[in-house]
Design a protein around this motif. Structure first.
Motif, PDB file in Angstrom:
ATOM      1  N   THR A  89       0.820  -1.209   0.000  1.00  0.00           N
ATOM      2  CA  THR A  89       0.000   0.000   0.000  1.00  0.00           C
ATOM      3  C   THR A  89       0.859   1.265   0.000  1.00  0.00           C
ATOM      4  O   THR A  89       0.358   2.343  -0.272  1.00  0.00           O
ATOM      5  CB  THR A  89      -0.949   0.022   1.208  1.00  0.00           C
ATOM      6  OG1 THR A  89      -0.182  -0.104   2.407  1.00  0.00           O
ATOM      7  CG2 THR A  89      -1.950  -1.128   1.120  1.00  0.00           C
ATOM      8  N   ALA A  90       2.142   1.130   0.320  1.00  0.00           N
ATOM      9  CA  ALA A  90       3.081   2.259   0.262  1.00  0.00           C
ATOM     10  C   ALA A  90       4.458   1.706  -0.066  1.00  0.00           C
ATOM     11  O   ALA A  90       4.858   0.672   0.454  1.00  0.00           O
ATOM     12  CB  ALA A  90       3.122   2.988   1.605  1.00  0.00           C
ATOM     13  N   ALA A  91       5.148   2.369  -0.958  1.00  0.00           N
ATOM     14  CA  ALA A  91       6.487   1.927  -1.350  1.00  0.00           C
ATOM     15  C   ALA A  91       7.454   3.088  -1.268  1.00  0.00           C
ATOM     16  O   ALA A  91       7.070   4.244  -1.446  1.00  0.00           O
ATOM     17  CB  ALA A  91       6.462   1.367  -2.774  1.00  0.00           C
ATOM     18  N   GLY A  92       8.707   2.768  -0.985  1.00  0.00           N
ATOM     19  CA  GLY A  92       9.733   3.796  -0.896  1.00  0.00           C
ATOM     20  C   GLY A  92      10.820   3.562  -1.930  1.00  0.00           C
ATOM     21  O   GLY A  92      11.040   2.439  -2.370  1.00  0.00           O
ATOM     22  N   VAL A  93      11.481   4.632  -2.304  1.00  0.00           N
ATOM     23  CA  VAL A  93      12.613   4.554  -3.224  1.00  0.00           C
ATOM     24  C   VAL A  93      13.851   4.911  -2.407  1.00  0.00           C
ATOM     25  O   VAL A  93      13.912   5.969  -1.795  1.00  0.00           O
ATOM     26  CB  VAL A  93      12.448   5.521  -4.411  1.00  0.00           C
ATOM     27  CG1 VAL A  93      13.674   5.492  -5.304  1.00  0.00           C
ATOM     28  CG2 VAL A  93      11.191   5.188  -5.190  1.00  0.00           C
ATOM     29  N   THR A  94      14.821   4.015  -2.403  1.00  0.00           N
ATOM     30  CA  THR A  94      16.022   4.206  -1.601  1.00  0.00           C
ATOM     31  C   THR A  94      17.191   4.664  -2.474  1.00  0.00           C
ATOM     32  O   THR A  94      17.135   4.560  -3.705  1.00  0.00           O
ATOM     33  CB  THR A  94      16.417   2.892  -0.906  1.00  0.00           C
ATOM     34  OG1 THR A  94      16.813   1.945  -1.908  1.00  0.00           O
ATOM     35  CG2 THR A  94      15.271   2.331  -0.083  1.00  0.00           C
ATOM     36  N   PRO A  95      18.256   5.148  -1.845  1.00  0.00           N
ATOM     37  CA  PRO A  95      19.449   5.489  -2.631  1.00  0.00           C
ATOM     38  C   PRO A  95      19.985   4.295  -3.423  1.00  0.00           C
ATOM     39  O   PRO A  95      20.484   4.469  -4.535  1.00  0.00           O
ATOM     40  CB  PRO A  95      20.449   5.953  -1.567  1.00  0.00           C
ATOM     41  CG  PRO A  95      19.585   6.500  -0.473  1.00  0.00           C
ATOM     42  CD  PRO A  95      18.382   5.586  -0.450  1.00  0.00           C
ATOM     43  N   LEU A  96      19.864   3.076  -2.889  1.00  0.00           N
ATOM     44  CA  LEU A  96      20.318   1.898  -3.621  1.00  0.00           C
ATOM     45  C   LEU A  96      19.502   1.710  -4.897  1.00  0.00           C
ATOM     46  O   LEU A  96      20.061   1.390  -5.951  1.00  0.00           O
ATOM     47  CB  LEU A  96      20.237   0.645  -2.758  1.00  0.00           C
ATOM     48  CG  LEU A  96      20.633  -0.666  -3.451  1.00  0.00           C
ATOM     49  CD1 LEU A  96      22.058  -0.598  -3.982  1.00  0.00           C
ATOM     50  CD2 LEU A  96      20.462  -1.829  -2.502  1.00  0.00           C
ATOM     51  N   ASP A  97      18.190   1.904  -4.828  1.00  0.00           N
ATOM     52  CA  ASP A  97      17.348   1.805  -6.027  1.00  0.00           C
ATOM     53  C   ASP A  97      17.834   2.788  -7.095  1.00  0.00           C
ATOM     54  O   ASP A  97      17.920   2.450  -8.272  1.00  0.00           O
ATOM     55  CB  ASP A  97      15.884   2.095  -5.706  1.00  0.00           C
ATOM     56  CG  ASP A  97      15.253   1.066  -4.801  1.00  0.00           C
ATOM     57  OD1 ASP A  97      15.589  -0.127  -4.933  1.00  0.00           O
ATOM     58  OD2 ASP A  97      14.422   1.445  -3.961  1.00  0.00           O
TER      59      ASP A  97
END
Length: 81
Positions: free
Chosen positions: A35-43
Motif C-alpha cells: 500500500t506504500a512503497a519507498g525509493v532508496t538510494p540503492l534503487d
C-alpha cells in the motif's frame, strides 16, 4: 501483479509498468499487498547503471508497507502500531 520493472539501467526512461504472475506463497513467506512503497538510494544507484552486479530486467524496491494477503505454513505475528 503490476510492477515497475527496469528494462535497462539508464535512468527513469528504462522503467516500464508490467504485469507479472502472482508470486507463490511458501513456507515461511507471506504475500503482501503493498500500500506504500519507498525509493532508496540503492534503487537510484541500480537504476542509473552504477551497480554492476544488477542484471536487467529487474523489479526494484526493497522498502514498503502493506497488508498480508496470504501466509505460508508458519504462523506470523501481525503488529498494529
Amino acid at each position: 501483479m503490476r510492477a515497475m520493472r527496469a528494462e535497462k539501467f539508464s535512468g527513469y526512461e528504462g522503467l516500464k509498468l508490467v504485469d507479472l504472475p502472482k508470486p507463490a506463497v511458501s513456507d515461511g513467506k507471506v504475500l503482501l499487498r503493498v500500500t506504500a512503497a519507498g525509493v532508496t538510494p540503492l534503487d537510484h544507484t541500480i537504476l542509473s547503471g552504477q551497480y554492476p552486479r544488477a542484471k536487467a530486467p529487474l523489479v526494484l524496491g526493497n522498502e514498503g508497507a502493506g497488508v498480508v494477503e496470504e501466509g505460508g505454513e508458519r504462523t506470523f505475528l501481525s503488529v498494529r502500531v
